[in-house]
Design a protein around this motif. Structure first.
Motif, PDB file in Angstrom:
ATOM      1  N   SER A 146      35.433  60.989  35.192  1.00  0.00           N
ATOM      2  CA  SER A 146      36.349  62.119  35.293  1.00  0.00           C
ATOM      3  C   SER A 146      37.596  61.883  34.448  1.00  0.00           C
ATOM      4  O   SER A 146      38.109  62.806  33.801  1.00  0.00           O
ATOM      5  CB  SER A 146      36.738  62.342  36.758  1.00  0.00           C
ATOM      6  OG  SER A 146      37.644  63.409  36.883  1.00  0.00           O
ATOM      7  N   TYR A 147      38.081  60.644  34.441  1.00  0.00           N
ATOM      8  CA  TYR A 147      39.235  60.281  33.606  1.00  0.00           C
ATOM      9  C   TYR A 147      38.905  60.530  32.132  1.00  0.00           C
ATOM     10  O   TYR A 147      39.700  61.116  31.395  1.00  0.00           O
ATOM     11  CB  TYR A 147      39.584  58.814  33.846  1.00  0.00           C
ATOM     12  CG  TYR A 147      40.845  58.331  33.154  1.00  0.00           C
ATOM     13  CD1 TYR A 147      42.054  58.277  33.838  1.00  0.00           C
ATOM     14  CD2 TYR A 147      40.826  57.913  31.820  1.00  0.00           C
ATOM     15  CE1 TYR A 147      43.214  57.824  33.216  1.00  0.00           C
ATOM     16  CE2 TYR A 147      41.976  57.467  31.190  1.00  0.00           C
ATOM     17  CZ  TYR A 147      43.166  57.422  31.888  1.00  0.00           C
ATOM     18  OH  TYR A 147      44.311  56.980  31.266  1.00  0.00           O
ATOM     19  N   HIS A 201      48.912  59.631  33.534  1.00  0.00           N
ATOM     20  CA  HIS A 201      49.003  58.839  32.303  1.00  0.00           C
ATOM     21  C   HIS A 201      49.373  59.702  31.098  1.00  0.00           C
ATOM     22  O   HIS A 201      50.070  59.231  30.184  1.00  0.00           O
ATOM     23  CB  HIS A 201      47.681  58.113  32.053  1.00  0.00           C
ATOM     24  CG  HIS A 201      47.468  56.956  32.976  1.00  0.00           C
ATOM     25  ND1 HIS A 201      46.289  56.239  33.017  1.00  0.00           N
ATOM     26  CD2 HIS A 201      48.294  56.377  33.889  1.00  0.00           C
ATOM     27  CE1 HIS A 201      46.396  55.276  33.920  1.00  0.00           C
ATOM     28  NE2 HIS A 201      47.600  55.342  34.459  1.00  0.00           N
ATOM     29  N   ASP A 202      48.930  60.943  31.071  1.00  0.00           N
ATOM     30  CA  ASP A 202      49.304  61.831  29.967  1.00  0.00           C
ATOM     31  C   ASP A 202      50.798  62.150  29.978  1.00  0.00           C
ATOM     32  O   ASP A 202      51.355  62.576  28.962  1.00  0.00           O
ATOM     33  CB  ASP A 202      48.495  63.128  30.026  1.00  0.00           C
ATOM     34  CG  ASP A 202      47.123  62.987  29.376  1.00  0.00           C
ATOM     35  OD1 ASP A 202      46.863  61.935  28.755  1.00  0.00           O
ATOM     36  OD2 ASP A 202      46.299  63.922  29.501  1.00  0.00           O
ATOM     37  N   SER A 255      42.094  59.806  26.442  1.00  0.00           N
ATOM     38  CA  SER A 255      41.427  58.806  27.281  1.00  0.00           C
ATOM     39  C   SER A 255      40.622  57.751  26.517  1.00  0.00           C
ATOM     40  O   SER A 255      40.541  56.607  26.978  1.00  0.00           O
ATOM     41  CB  SER A 255      40.530  59.495  28.311  1.00  0.00           C
ATOM     42  OG  SER A 255      39.507  60.235  27.676  1.00  0.00           O
ATOM     43  N   PRO A 256      40.001  58.051  25.354  1.00  0.00           N
ATOM     44  CA  PRO A 256      39.175  57.018  24.700  1.00  0.00           C
ATOM     45  C   PRO A 256      39.916  55.720  24.402  1.00  0.00           C
ATOM     46  O   PRO A 256      39.366  54.628  24.603  1.00  0.00           O
ATOM     47  CB  PRO A 256      38.719  57.708  23.409  1.00  0.00           C
ATOM     48  CG  PRO A 256      38.694  59.159  23.755  1.00  0.00           C
ATOM     49  CD  PRO A 256      39.863  59.355  24.671  1.00  0.00           C
ATOM     50  N   SER A 257      41.160  55.804  23.945  1.00  0.00           N
ATOM     51  CA  SER A 257      41.903  54.582  23.624  1.00  0.00           C
ATOM     52  C   SER A 257      42.183  53.767  24.884  1.00  0.00           C
ATOM     53  O   SER A 257      42.182  52.531  24.853  1.00  0.00           O
ATOM     54  CB  SER A 257      43.214  54.921  22.915  1.00  0.00           C
ATOM     55  OG  SER A 257      44.057  55.701  23.752  1.00  0.00           O
ATOM     56  N   LYS A 299      48.248  51.671  30.597  1.00  0.00           N
ATOM     57  CA  LYS A 299      47.426  52.645  31.322  1.00  0.00           C
ATOM     58  C   LYS A 299      46.092  52.021  31.725  1.00  0.00           C
ATOM     59  O   LYS A 299      45.582  52.282  32.827  1.00  0.00           O
ATOM     60  CB  LYS A 299      47.228  53.893  30.455  1.00  0.00           C
ATOM     61  CG  LYS A 299      48.539  54.610  30.162  1.00  0.00           C
ATOM     62  CD  LYS A 299      48.397  55.715  29.126  1.00  0.00           C
ATOM     63  CE  LYS A 299      49.772  56.300  28.784  1.00  0.00           C
ATOM     64  NZ  LYS A 299      49.694  57.378  27.776  1.00  0.00           N
ATOM     65  N   ALA A 300      45.552  51.180  30.855  1.00  0.00           N
ATOM     66  CA  ALA A 300      44.300  50.486  31.169  1.00  0.00           C
ATOM     67  C   ALA A 300      44.489  49.519  32.331  1.00  0.00           C
ATOM     68  O   ALA A 300      43.621  49.409  33.207  1.00  0.00           O
ATOM     69  CB  ALA A 300      43.795  49.742  29.935  1.00  0.00           C
ATOM     70  N   VAL A 301      45.612  48.823  32.356  1.00  0.00           N
ATOM     71  CA  VAL A 301      45.894  47.904  33.465  1.00  0.00           C
ATOM     72  C   VAL A 301      46.011  48.689  34.773  1.00  0.00           C
ATOM     73  O   VAL A 301      45.545  48.240  35.827  1.00  0.00           O
ATOM     74  CB  VAL A 301      47.178  47.092  33.192  1.00  0.00           C
ATOM     75  CG1 VAL A 301      47.613  46.325  34.443  1.00  0.00           C
ATOM     76  CG2 VAL A 301      46.957  46.128  32.033  1.00  0.00           C
TER      77      VAL A 301
END
Length: 236
Positions: free
Chosen positions: A207-208, A138-139, A215-217, A179-181
């Motif tokens: 871990s993510y 994702h990054d 990652s927080p968003s 990314k959330a999906v």
């Protein structure tokens, strides 16, 4: 390379000894010993319900995106099958055969009592590695598109390190929503395929969270995606 090019004219891979090992909605996957080298060939097939021109454009677009995704992951230290050969005309990708089993099969083999006893060091290590690697994907602003325990392998030669496969639905996006999906698809895969395994996905998610400042968003957006998913299940 000249031997590989000869494959371009072959329409039926079974005629050169390829073994069909799986067939999904988008492609067939073959295993082949090609001049002493074990490999996998992924072949997209024609969708007869689509206009031939449209089908060709969609297939070519997806195979090119899959190649880009695999290359980008490999260059950035994410373990994916190595690319060997691409045939755009026949919509085929030849890639490394990974000796190992899927995470799905590993969990089936090692989780007893309906996933109640899952807190073994090896299972926790694998889950945390999955979370870390998904975060790295994702990054890179890559969305896998089909994250399931069937699409993550454990490579035998490197002590069950994770290998991500099947980027056929992958795409590029900077959006936390996408990314959330992706994470939500993985969560639903755990819920449906591995009942009572919520603690395992929690390890992946933790871990993510620990693996990136971005990652927080994504995690915040995941809560909203879950809410929409529950509403859809409740009301159809």
């Amino acid at each position: 390379m000249s031997d590989l090019v000869k494959m371009e004219g072959i329409t039926d891979l079974t005629k050169i000894g390829a073994e069909l090992i799986s067939q999904g909605a988008e492609a067939k996957t073959f295993k082949l010993n090609y001049f002493g080298m074990e490999c996998i060939i992924k072949e997209r097939f024609v969708k007869t319900y689509r206009h031939p021109t449209l089908d060709s454009k969609i297939s070519n677009k997806r195979i090119l995106q899959e190649i880009r995704s695999l290359n980008k992951c490999k260059k950035n230290g994410i373990d994916v099958p190595g690319l060997l050969f691409v045939d755009i005309v026949q919509t085929r990708i030849m890639m490394e055969f990974v000796n190992g089993i899927t995470v799905k099969q590993f969990l089936y083999n090692n989780c007893e009592n309906n996933y109640q006893n899952t807190q073994t060091p090896e299972i926790i290590r694998i889950c945390r590695e999955i979370g870390q690697q998904v975060c790295k994907i994702h990054d890179l602003n890559l969305i896998h598109g089909d994250l399931t325990t069937s699409n993550i392998l454990l490579r035998t030669s490197t002590n069950n390190s994770t290998v991500f496969i099947d980027f056929g639905l992958s795409y590029t996006s900077t959006l936390a929503e996408d990314k959330a999906v992706d994470l939500y698809v993985l969560e639903r895969a755990f819920i449906s395929t591995h009942p009572n395994s919520e603690s395992l996905f929690n390890e992946i998610l933790q871990s993510y969270k620990d693996s990136s400042k971005n990652s927080p968003s994504v995690i915040n957006r995941l809560d909203q995606v879950r809410l929409r998913g529950r509403k859809k299940l409740a009301f159809g």
